[in-house]
Design a protein around this motif. Sequence first.
Motif, PDB file in Angstrom:
ATOM      1  N   SER A  54      -5.908 -15.178  17.158  1.00  0.00           N
ATOM      2  CA  SER A  54      -5.153 -13.873  17.532  1.00  0.00           C
ATOM      3  C   SER A  54      -4.995 -13.040  16.112  1.00  0.00           C
ATOM      4  O   SER A  54      -5.401 -13.743  14.983  1.00  0.00           O
ATOM      5  N   VAL A  55      -4.469 -11.882  16.281  1.00  0.00           N
ATOM      6  CA  VAL A  55      -4.204 -11.023  15.259  1.00  0.00           C
ATOM      7  C   VAL A  55      -3.101 -11.292  14.401  1.00  0.00           C
ATOM      8  O   VAL A  55      -1.919 -11.090  15.528  1.00  0.00           O
ATOM      9  N   ARG A  56      -2.653 -11.409  13.383  1.00  0.00           N
ATOM     10  CA  ARG A  56      -1.384 -11.797  12.617  1.00  0.00           C
ATOM     11  C   ARG A  56      -1.057 -10.430  11.837  1.00  0.00           C
ATOM     12  O   ARG A  56      -1.859  -9.743  11.231  1.00  0.00           O
ATOM     13  N   THR A  57       0.167 -10.359  11.632  1.00  0.00           N
ATOM     14  CA  THR A  57       0.558  -9.219  10.838  1.00  0.00           C
ATOM     15  C   THR A  57       1.232  -9.918   9.428  1.00  0.00           C
ATOM     16  O   THR A  57       2.279 -10.761   9.792  1.00  0.00           O
ATOM     17  N   PRO A  58       0.605  -9.719   8.547  1.00  0.00           N
ATOM     18  CA  PRO A  58       0.941 -10.376   6.935  1.00  0.00           C
ATOM     19  C   PRO A  58       2.243  -9.642   6.718  1.00  0.00           C
ATOM     20  O   PRO A  58       2.399  -8.454   6.809  1.00  0.00           O
ATOM     21  N   ALA A  59       3.304 -10.287   6.211  1.00  0.00           N
ATOM     22  CA  ALA A  59       4.256  -9.849   5.491  1.00  0.00           C
ATOM     23  C   ALA A  59       4.059  -8.921   4.342  1.00  0.00           C
ATOM     24  O   ALA A  59       3.001  -9.265   3.556  1.00  0.00           O
TER      25      ALA A  59
ATOM     26  N   ILE B  77      -1.597 -13.565  -2.731  1.00  0.00           N
ATOM     27  CA  ILE B  77      -1.241 -12.406  -2.665  1.00  0.00           C
ATOM     28  C   ILE B  77      -2.232 -11.529  -2.891  1.00  0.00           C
ATOM     29  O   ILE B  77      -2.731 -11.467  -3.883  1.00  0.00           O
ATOM     30  N   LEU B  78      -2.302 -10.491  -1.940  1.00  0.00           N
ATOM     31  CA  LEU B  78      -3.241  -9.403  -2.169  1.00  0.00           C
ATOM     32  C   LEU B  78      -2.386  -8.110  -2.833  1.00  0.00           C
ATOM     33  O   LEU B  78      -1.177  -7.887  -2.146  1.00  0.00           O
ATOM     34  N   GLU B  79      -2.558  -7.466  -3.905  1.00  0.00           N
ATOM     35  CA  GLU B  79      -1.779  -6.452  -4.421  1.00  0.00           C
ATOM     36  C   GLU B  79      -2.803  -5.339  -4.733  1.00  0.00           C
ATOM     37  O   GLU B  79      -4.089  -5.376  -5.247  1.00  0.00           O
ATOM     38  N   VAL B  80      -2.413  -4.086  -3.931  1.00  0.00           N
ATOM     39  CA  VAL B  80      -3.217  -2.898  -3.860  1.00  0.00           C
ATOM     40  C   VAL B  80      -2.425  -1.789  -4.863  1.00  0.00           C
ATOM     41  O   VAL B  80      -1.324  -1.583  -4.361  1.00  0.00           O
ATOM     42  N   ILE B  81      -3.027  -1.344  -5.795  1.00  0.00           N
ATOM     43  CA  ILE B  81      -2.495  -0.086  -6.448  1.00  0.00           C
ATOM     44  C   ILE B  81      -3.190   1.295  -5.992  1.00  0.00           C
ATOM     45  O   ILE B  81      -4.403   1.439  -6.170  1.00  0.00           O
ATOM     46  N   ALA B  82      -2.373   2.171  -5.459  1.00  0.00           N
ATOM     47  CA  ALA B  82      -2.726   3.290  -4.704  1.00  0.00           C
ATOM     48  C   ALA B  82      -2.207   4.694  -5.476  1.00  0.00           C
ATOM     49  O   ALA B  82      -0.944   4.864  -5.239  1.00  0.00           O
ATOM     50  N   ASN B  83      -3.010   5.227  -6.256  1.00  0.00           N
ATOM     51  CA  ASN B  83      -2.558   6.444  -6.825  1.00  0.00           C
ATOM     52  C   ASN B  83      -2.157   7.432  -5.758  1.00  0.00           C
ATOM     53  O   ASN B  83      -2.952   7.589  -4.940  1.00  0.00           O
ATOM     54  N   LYS B  84      -1.080   8.363  -5.994  1.00  0.00           N
ATOM     55  CA  LYS B  84      -0.939   9.348  -5.169  1.00  0.00           C
ATOM     56  C   LYS B  84      -1.872  10.532  -5.256  1.00  0.00           C
ATOM     57  O   LYS B  84      -2.142  10.697  -6.492  1.00  0.00           O
ATOM     58  N   ALA B  85      -2.209  11.269  -4.256  1.00  0.00           N
ATOM     59  CA  ALA B  85      -2.861  12.189  -4.323  1.00  0.00           C
ATOM     60  C   ALA B  85      -1.986  13.337  -5.055  1.00  0.00           C
ATOM     61  O   ALA B  85      -1.227  13.619  -5.118  1.00  0.00           O
TER      62      ALA B  85
ATOM     63  N   PHE C 179       6.219  -1.005  -3.010  1.00  0.00           N
ATOM     64  CA  PHE C 179       7.000  -0.245  -4.361  1.00  0.00           C
ATOM     65  C   PHE C 179       6.449   1.201  -4.532  1.00  0.00           C
ATOM     66  O   PHE C 179       5.153   1.463  -4.562  1.00  0.00           O
ATOM     67  N   GLU C 180       7.471   2.110  -4.584  1.00  0.00           N
ATOM     68  CA  GLU C 180       6.926   3.699  -4.786  1.00  0.00           C
ATOM     69  C   GLU C 180       7.314   3.806  -6.404  1.00  0.00           C
ATOM     70  O   GLU C 180       8.285   3.678  -6.742  1.00  0.00           O
ATOM     71  N   GLU C 181       6.403   4.343  -7.272  1.00  0.00           N
ATOM     72  CA  GLU C 181       6.637   4.943  -8.529  1.00  0.00           C
ATOM     73  C   GLU C 181       6.199   6.431  -8.322  1.00  0.00           C
ATOM     74  O   GLU C 181       5.885   6.851  -7.447  1.00  0.00           O
ATOM     75  N   LYS C 182       6.438   6.906  -9.611  1.00  0.00           N
ATOM     76  CA  LYS C 182       6.353   8.438  -9.525  1.00  0.00           C
ATOM     77  C   LYS C 182       4.842   8.945  -8.926  1.00  0.00           C
ATOM     78  O   LYS C 182       4.853   9.811  -8.386  1.00  0.00           O
ATOM     79  N   ASP C 183       3.865   8.196  -9.305  1.00  0.00           N
ATOM     80  CA  ASP C 183       2.682   8.500  -9.205  1.00  0.00           C
ATOM     81  C   ASP C 183       1.582   7.521  -8.565  1.00  0.00           C
ATOM     82  O   ASP C 183       0.423   7.849  -8.327  1.00  0.00           O
ATOM     83  N   LYS C 184       2.477   6.697  -8.059  1.00  0.00           N
ATOM     84  CA  LYS C 184       1.490   5.499  -7.232  1.00  0.00           C
ATOM     85  C   LYS C 184       2.381   4.953  -6.375  1.00  0.00           C
ATOM     86  O   LYS C 184       3.578   4.769  -6.377  1.00  0.00           O
ATOM     87  N   TYR C 185       1.569   4.083  -5.519  1.00  0.00           N
ATOM     88  CA  TYR C 185       2.343   3.107  -4.748  1.00  0.00           C
ATOM     89  C   TYR C 185       1.772   1.609  -4.879  1.00  0.00           C
ATOM     90  O   TYR C 185       0.639   1.409  -5.235  1.00  0.00           O
ATOM     91  N   ILE C 186       2.458   0.818  -5.011  1.00  0.00           N
ATOM     92  CA  ILE C 186       2.034  -0.803  -5.079  1.00  0.00           C
ATOM     93  C   ILE C 186       2.230  -1.481  -3.823  1.00  0.00           C
ATOM     94  O   ILE C 186       3.390  -1.596  -3.556  1.00  0.00           O
ATOM     95  N   ILE C 187       1.273  -1.840  -3.243  1.00  0.00           N
ATOM     96  CA  ILE C 187       1.172  -2.580  -1.986  1.00  0.00           C
ATOM     97  C   ILE C 187       1.042  -4.065  -2.190  1.00  0.00           C
ATOM     98  O   ILE C 187       0.081  -4.286  -2.709  1.00  0.00           O
ATOM     99  N   LYS C 188       1.993  -4.919  -1.548  1.00  0.00           N
ATOM    100  CA  LYS C 188       1.782  -6.389  -1.856  1.00  0.00           C
ATOM    101  C   LYS C 188       1.736  -7.098  -0.483  1.00  0.00           C
ATOM    102  O   LYS C 188       2.618  -6.664   0.352  1.00  0.00           O
TER     103      LYS C 188
END
Length: 108
Positions: free
Chosen positions: A2-7, A88-96, A11-20
């Motif tokens: 089955s498909v699981r939903t990871p926890a 733990i997967l960490e993605v750093i996504a800069n805001k447009a 975190f939101e910073e001024k110029d980016k999001y940090i997704i864990k």
Amino acid sequence: SSVRTPAGEIFEEKDKYIIKLELPGVEKDTIKVKATDRTLSISAERTEPKETKENLISEFRYGTWSRTFHFQNGLNRDDLKATYKDGILEVIANKAQTHTEVTVKIED
């Protein structure tokens, strides 16, 4: 499987999001991170070893993990960084970069 939903945590910073995301026991090369202007989709797979069929107890979760996040501020798709460590997967996504104010030059 089955498909699981990871926890997850965001975190939101001024110029980016940090997704864990918690992705326990997945192989790094099964992790796929896809981004649109406003969404981030992450999927990964944990394959079940053959010997689990003989286990007395099997509480580990196998199969596909999948999660999509939506962001109010646009994402800069060309500037994403992802690392995977200790489950733990960490993605750093800069805001447009959006300019909220435009100065118009008055022509003579």
